[in-house]
Design a protein around this motif. Structure first.
Motif, PDB file in Angstrom:
ATOM      1  N   UNK A   6      26.207  23.381  42.555  1.00  0.00           N
ATOM      2  CA  UNK A   6      26.748  24.679  42.154  1.00  0.00           C
ATOM      3  C   UNK A   6      27.813  25.095  43.154  1.00  0.00           C
ATOM      4  N   UNK A   7      29.046  24.715  42.883  1.00  0.00           N
ATOM      5  CA  UNK A   7      30.159  24.963  43.797  1.00  0.00           C
ATOM      6  C   UNK A   7      31.076  26.077  43.298  1.00  0.00           C
ATOM      7  N   UNK A   8      30.544  27.008  42.563  1.00  0.00           N
ATOM      8  CA  UNK A   8      31.329  28.120  42.028  1.00  0.00           C
ATOM      9  C   UNK A   8      31.596  29.145  43.123  1.00  0.00           C
ATOM     10  N   UNK A   9      32.814  29.665  43.159  1.00  0.00           N
ATOM     11  CA  UNK A   9      33.121  30.747  44.090  1.00  0.00           C
ATOM     12  C   UNK A   9      33.027  32.065  43.333  1.00  0.00           C
ATOM     13  N   UNK A  10      32.622  33.096  44.032  1.00  0.00           N
ATOM     14  CA  UNK A  10      32.411  34.400  43.431  1.00  0.00           C
ATOM     15  C   UNK A  10      33.259  35.447  44.132  1.00  0.00           C
ATOM     16  N   UNK A  11      33.759  36.388  43.352  1.00  0.00           N
ATOM     17  CA  UNK A  11      34.546  37.492  43.875  1.00  0.00           C
ATOM     18  C   UNK A  11      33.758  38.782  43.717  1.00  0.00           C
ATOM     19  N   UNK A  12      33.865  39.658  44.707  1.00  0.00           N
ATOM     20  CA  UNK A  12      33.248  40.969  44.548  1.00  0.00           C
ATOM     21  C   UNK A  12      34.283  41.917  43.943  1.00  0.00           C
ATOM     22  N   UNK A  13      33.894  43.147  43.711  1.00  0.00           N
ATOM     23  CA  UNK A  13      34.768  44.110  43.043  1.00  0.00           C
ATOM     24  C   UNK A  13      36.072  44.334  43.814  1.00  0.00           C
ATOM     25  N   UNK A  14      36.026  44.600  45.134  1.00  0.00           N
ATOM     26  CA  UNK A  14      37.299  44.800  45.846  1.00  0.00           C
ATOM     27  C   UNK A  14      38.200  43.562  45.825  1.00  0.00           C
ATOM     28  N   UNK A  15      37.620  42.374  45.906  1.00  0.00           N
ATOM     29  CA  UNK A  15      38.417  41.148  45.887  1.00  0.00           C
ATOM     30  C   UNK A  15      39.074  40.947  44.524  1.00  0.00           C
ATOM     31  N   UNK A  16      38.353  41.218  43.450  1.00  0.00           N
ATOM     32  CA  UNK A  16      38.921  41.088  42.110  1.00  0.00           C
ATOM     33  C   UNK A  16      40.017  42.122  41.892  1.00  0.00           C
ATOM     34  N   UNK A  17      39.790  43.327  42.355  1.00  0.00           N
ATOM     35  CA  UNK A  17      40.799  44.377  42.223  1.00  0.00           C
ATOM     36  C   UNK A  17      42.072  43.987  42.967  1.00  0.00           C
ATOM     37  N   UNK A  18      41.918  43.426  44.144  1.00  0.00           N
ATOM     38  CA  UNK A  18      43.082  42.999  44.916  1.00  0.00           C
ATOM     39  C   UNK A  18      43.802  41.852  44.216  1.00  0.00           C
ATOM     40  N   UNK A  19      43.053  40.902  43.667  1.00  0.00           N
ATOM     41  CA  UNK A  19      43.631  39.772  42.951  1.00  0.00           C
ATOM     42  C   UNK A  19      44.434  40.237  41.739  1.00  0.00           C
ATOM     43  N   UNK A  20      43.898  41.210  41.015  1.00  0.00           N
ATOM     44  CA  UNK A  20      44.562  41.716  39.817  1.00  0.00           C
ATOM     45  C   UNK A  20      45.633  42.758  40.128  1.00  0.00           C
ATOM     46  N   UNK A  21      45.644  43.257  41.358  1.00  0.00           N
ATOM     47  CA  UNK A  21      46.615  44.277  41.733  1.00  0.00           C
ATOM     48  C   UNK A  21      46.296  45.635  41.151  1.00  0.00           C
ATOM     49  N   UNK A  22      44.997  45.942  41.049  1.00  0.00           N
ATOM     50  CA  UNK A  22      44.567  47.214  40.473  1.00  0.00           C
ATOM     51  C   UNK A  22      43.645  47.922  41.458  1.00  0.00           C
ATOM     52  N   UNK A  23      43.150  49.070  41.035  1.00  0.00           N
ATOM     53  CA  UNK A  23      42.148  49.769  41.832  1.00  0.00           C
ATOM     54  C   UNK A  23      40.774  49.169  41.524  1.00  0.00           C
ATOM     55  N   UNK A  24      39.767  49.557  42.263  1.00  0.00           N
ATOM     56  CA  UNK A  24      38.410  49.052  42.039  1.00  0.00           C
ATOM     57  C   UNK A  24      37.825  49.584  40.733  1.00  0.00           C
ATOM     58  N   UNK A  25      38.393  50.623  40.212  1.00  0.00           N
ATOM     59  CA  UNK A  25      37.884  51.205  38.980  1.00  0.00           C
ATOM     60  C   UNK A  25      38.042  50.247  37.798  1.00  0.00           C
TER      61      UNK A  25
END
Length: 69
Positions: free
Chosen positions: A1-20
């Motif tokens: 199981x070599x899947x990487x996981x993103x938390x909410x702040x990391x995903x928001x940063x990746x997408x260029x959005x707020x955490x909302x």
């Protein structure tokens, strides 16, 4: 199981959005996620699937036919 996981702040940063926005995706069940206790994590593959499913490709402009005068 070599899947990487993103938390909410990391995903928001990746997408260029707020955490909302990632939280809204979870609330609307628009993205696959993992919930461990109170923590929400997004598999990298789920993020790729979400982006692929919501990518809009540009259309080619139609050639205009000129009328013969």
């Amino acid at each position: 199981m070599e899947e990487t996981y993103l938390d909410v702040p990391a995903l928001a940063k990746l997408l260029g959005t707020t955490e909302r926005f990632p939280r809204r995706l979870v609330a609307e069940r628009r993205i696959r996620y993992l919930k461990a206790g109170t923590h929400v994590r997004f598999p990298a593959s789920a993020v790729e699937e979400f982006l692929a499913a919501n990518t809009v490709e540009p259309i080619r402009p139609r050639r205009r036919m000129r009328r013969a005068a």
